[in-house]
Design a protein around this motif. Structure first.
Motif, PDB file in Angstrom:
ATOM      1  N   ALA A   1      -8.528  18.833   5.831  1.00 43.17           N
ATOM      2  CA  ALA A   1      -8.713  17.769   6.816  1.00 43.17           C
ATOM      3  C   ALA A   1      -8.295  18.166   8.220  1.00 43.17           C
ATOM      4  O   ALA A   1      -8.873  17.726   9.199  1.00 43.17           O
ATOM      5  CB  ALA A   1      -7.932  16.522   6.380  1.00 43.17           C
TER       6      ALA A   1
ATOM      7  N   ASN B   1      -6.620  11.023 -11.492  1.00 44.31           N
ATOM      8  CA  ASN B   1      -8.002  11.025 -11.973  1.00 44.31           C
ATOM      9  C   ASN B   1      -8.283   9.895 -12.959  1.00 44.31           C
ATOM     10  O   ASN B   1      -9.417   9.743 -13.418  1.00 44.31           O
ATOM     11  CB  ASN B   1      -8.332  12.370 -12.633  1.00 44.31           C
ATOM     12  CG  ASN B   1      -8.567  13.469 -11.616  1.00 44.31           C
ATOM     13  OD1 ASN B   1      -8.913  13.200 -10.470  1.00 44.31           O
ATOM     14  ND2 ASN B   1      -8.362  14.717 -12.022  1.00 44.31           N
TER      15      ASN B   1
ATOM     16  N   ARG C   1      -9.373   5.526  -9.414  1.00 42.72           N
ATOM     17  CA  ARG C   1     -10.461   6.018  -8.565  1.00 42.72           C
ATOM     18  C   ARG C   1     -10.934   4.993  -7.544  1.00 42.72           C
ATOM     19  O   ARG C   1     -11.361   5.352  -6.447  1.00 42.72           O
ATOM     20  CB  ARG C   1     -11.635   6.466  -9.437  1.00 42.72           C
ATOM     21  CG  ARG C   1     -11.313   7.690 -10.291  1.00 42.72           C
ATOM     22  CD  ARG C   1     -12.459   8.034 -11.212  1.00 42.72           C
ATOM     23  NE  ARG C   1     -12.111   9.147 -12.101  1.00 42.72           N
ATOM     24  CZ  ARG C   1     -12.878   9.565 -13.094  1.00 42.72           C
ATOM     25  NH1 ARG C   1     -14.043   8.969 -13.325  1.00 42.72           N
ATOM     26  NH2 ARG C   1     -12.491  10.569 -13.853  1.00 42.72           N
ATOM     27  N   THR C   2     -10.864   3.722  -7.891  1.00 38.67           N
ATOM     28  CA  THR C   2     -11.360   2.680  -6.988  1.00 38.67           C
ATOM     29  C   THR C   2     -10.328   2.260  -5.946  1.00 38.67           C
ATOM     30  O   THR C   2     -10.655   1.517  -5.026  1.00 38.67           O
ATOM     31  CB  THR C   2     -11.776   1.437  -7.792  1.00 38.67           C
ATOM     32  OG1 THR C   2     -10.643   0.944  -8.526  1.00 38.67           O
ATOM     33  CG2 THR C   2     -12.896   1.777  -8.764  1.00 38.67           C
ATOM     34  N   MET C   3      -9.098   2.727  -6.097  1.00 36.99           N
ATOM     35  CA  MET C   3      -8.050   2.265  -5.183  1.00 36.99           C
ATOM     36  C   MET C   3      -7.368   3.392  -4.414  1.00 36.99           C
ATOM     37  O   MET C   3      -6.461   3.140  -3.630  1.00 36.99           O
ATOM     38  CB  MET C   3      -6.995   1.466  -5.968  1.00 36.99           C
ATOM     39  CG  MET C   3      -6.216   2.281  -6.985  1.00 36.99           C
ATOM     40  SD  MET C   3      -4.960   1.319  -7.876  1.00 36.99           S
ATOM     41  CE  MET C   3      -5.957   0.432  -9.060  1.00 36.99           C
ATOM     42  N   VAL C   4      -7.812   4.624  -4.632  1.00 32.03           N
ATOM     43  CA  VAL C   4      -7.147   5.767  -4.009  1.00 32.03           C
ATOM     44  C   VAL C   4      -8.083   6.501  -3.057  1.00 32.03           C
ATOM     45  O   VAL C   4      -9.248   6.737  -3.373  1.00 32.03           O
ATOM     46  CB  VAL C   4      -6.638   6.758  -5.083  1.00 32.03           C
ATOM     47  CG1 VAL C   4      -6.154   8.048  -4.433  1.00 32.03           C
ATOM     48  CG2 VAL C   4      -5.511   6.132  -5.890  1.00 32.03           C
ATOM     49  N   THR C   5      -7.572   6.834  -1.898  1.00 33.20           N
ATOM     50  CA  THR C   5      -8.267   7.716  -0.961  1.00 33.20           C
ATOM     51  C   THR C   5      -7.467   9.006  -0.872  1.00 33.20           C
ATOM     52  O   THR C   5      -6.267   8.974  -0.590  1.00 33.20           O
ATOM     53  CB  THR C   5      -8.372   7.080   0.437  1.00 33.20           C
ATOM     54  OG1 THR C   5      -9.114   5.863   0.346  1.00 33.20           O
ATOM     55  CG2 THR C   5      -9.075   8.030   1.399  1.00 33.20           C
ATOM     56  N   ARG C   6      -8.111  10.128  -1.131  1.00 40.05           N
ATOM     57  CA  ARG C   6      -7.407  11.409  -1.136  1.00 40.05           C
ATOM     58  C   ARG C   6      -7.661  12.160   0.163  1.00 40.05           C
ATOM     59  O   ARG C   6      -8.735  12.071   0.746  1.00 40.05           O
ATOM     60  CB  ARG C   6      -7.865  12.266  -2.316  1.00 40.05           C
ATOM     61  CG  ARG C   6      -7.718  11.574  -3.652  1.00 40.05           C
ATOM     62  CD  ARG C   6      -8.003  12.516  -4.790  1.00 40.05           C
ATOM     63  NE  ARG C   6      -8.106  11.805  -6.052  1.00 40.05           N
ATOM     64  CZ  ARG C   6      -8.006  12.371  -7.237  1.00 40.05           C
ATOM     65  NH1 ARG C   6      -7.815  13.668  -7.325  1.00 40.05           N
ATOM     66  NH2 ARG C   6      -8.110  11.658  -8.335  1.00 40.05           N
ATOM     67  N   CYS C   7      -6.659  12.910   0.566  1.00 42.63           N
ATOM     68  CA  CYS C   7      -6.776  13.705   1.787  1.00 42.63           C
ATOM     69  C   CYS C   7      -6.116  15.053   1.553  1.00 42.63           C
ATOM     70  O   CYS C   7      -4.907  15.127   1.313  1.00 42.63           O
ATOM     71  CB  CYS C   7      -6.111  12.982   2.959  1.00 42.63           C
ATOM     72  SG  CYS C   7      -6.158  13.914   4.501  1.00 42.63           S
ATOM     73  N   ASP C   8      -6.908  16.109   1.590  1.00 40.88           N
ATOM     74  CA  ASP C   8      -6.390  17.468   1.475  1.00 40.88           C
ATOM     75  C   ASP C   8      -6.045  17.946   2.875  1.00 40.88           C
ATOM     76  O   ASP C   8      -6.928  18.180   3.697  1.00 40.88           O
ATOM     77  CB  ASP C   8      -7.448  18.373   0.841  1.00 40.88           C
ATOM     78  CG  ASP C   8      -6.922  19.782   0.571  1.00 40.88           C
ATOM     79  OD1 ASP C   8      -6.039  20.239   1.324  1.00 40.88           O
ATOM     80  OD2 ASP C   8      -7.399  20.420  -0.386  1.00 40.88           O
TER      81      ASP C   8
ATOM     82  N   LYS D   1       0.865  -1.170   0.000  1.00 37.57           N
ATOM     83  CA  LYS D   1       0.000   0.000   0.000  1.00 37.57           C
ATOM     84  C   LYS D   1       0.909   1.230   0.000  1.00 37.57           C
ATOM     85  O   LYS D   1       1.982   1.209   0.601  1.00 37.57           O
ATOM     86  CB  LYS D   1      -0.909   0.009   1.231  1.00 37.57           C
ATOM     87  CG  LYS D   1      -1.919  -1.132   1.240  1.00 37.57           C
ATOM     88  CD  LYS D   1      -2.857  -1.022   2.436  1.00 37.57           C
ATOM     89  CE  LYS D   1      -3.900  -2.131   2.400  1.00 37.57           C
ATOM     90  NZ  LYS D   1      -4.848  -2.036   3.549  1.00 37.57           N
TER      91      LYS D   1
END
Length: 237
Positions: free
Chosen positions: A168, A152, A157-164, A136
């Motif tokens: 946050a 993008n 899209r199905t495997m990424v979690t984004r955090c700004d 990971k």
């Protein structure tokens, strides 16, 4: 600016003896870390040196290099397959569930070759999509257009979690606190030259204006404070 590298460094240190498999910190001012040429060889070296993964992967990686010494000069895709994917595939899924699987990549935007930024993300995306890789990834970067476009991709899209981080962690509140504390220190350090100013100098209104201009970037706050605290000038000016 918002603490991406601090987060990456803290996580790397916190999980160094447990979940961390490898890390790579790009730096545009370091000629050894502002490109991709040494990325996969560095990751492979860290896998070999790991007190947990080393005993399991060292022989496979060593054998690969002995059979093909030129692998360290091969293209990135070949290095990835030979030094990372194939050795790691020698272990079962069950084994990997109990092993360090986190790879931290910091400052991808500081890789000077913009095409290489997308290339690395493409390699990771393809490997994750085909289940070739047990790892990971924590990828910290400024949201530069090419990097944002790469993330993008529909397969990402199905495997990424984004955090700004700016959103946050409510960085505005932290920056306001930082301004208050540092400006108070400046007022005290300048002693007699600022004896006439009120204790809440420069006032909450000014502080909030500075926070808005910072847009979540601590580097802006630090730069402003460095300018204000100059001993050759009067801070109130």
């Amino acid at each position: 600016g918002v603490g991406k590298s601090a987060v990456a460094q803290t996580i790397s240190e916190e999980f160094a003896k447990s979940r961390l498999a490898a890390s790579f910190f790009f730096s545009r001012v370091d000629s050894a870390r502002n490109h991709l040429r040494q990325f996969f060889t560095t990751v492979a070296l860290q896998l070999v040196m790991s007190h947990v993964l080393g005993p399991l992967l060292r022989d496979y990686i060593d054998l690969t290099i002995r059979h093909n010494p030129n692998i360290i000069h091969a293209n990135l895709e070949e290095q990835f397959q030979e030094l990372i994917v194939k050795p790691c595939s020698q272990l079962t899924t069950g084994q990997w569930e109990e092993l360090p699987r986190l790879i931290v990549i910091d400052g991808l935007d500081e890789c000077l070759d913009i095409v290489s930024q997308e290339r690395l993300l493409s390699i990771i995306r393809t490997a994750r999509l085909s289940s070739m890789l047990p790892f990971k990834f924590l990828i910290c970067s400024r949201p530069e257009p090419r990097i944002r476009n790469a993330f993008n991709h529909q397969d990402f899209r199905t495997m990424v979690t984004r955090c700004d981080l700016g959103d946050a962690f409510e960085s505005g509140k932290d920056i306001a606190k930082y301004f208050r504390e540092e400006l108070n220190k400046i007022r005290q350090d300048h002693g007699s030259t600022m004896a006439h100013v009120p204790e809440d100098w420069p006032g909450e209104g000014i502080i909030q204006q500075l926070v808005q201009r910072a847009c979540g970037q601590f580097i802006y706050a630090a730069t402003v404070l460095k300018y204000i605290e100059d001993y050759h000038s009067l801070p109130t000016e």
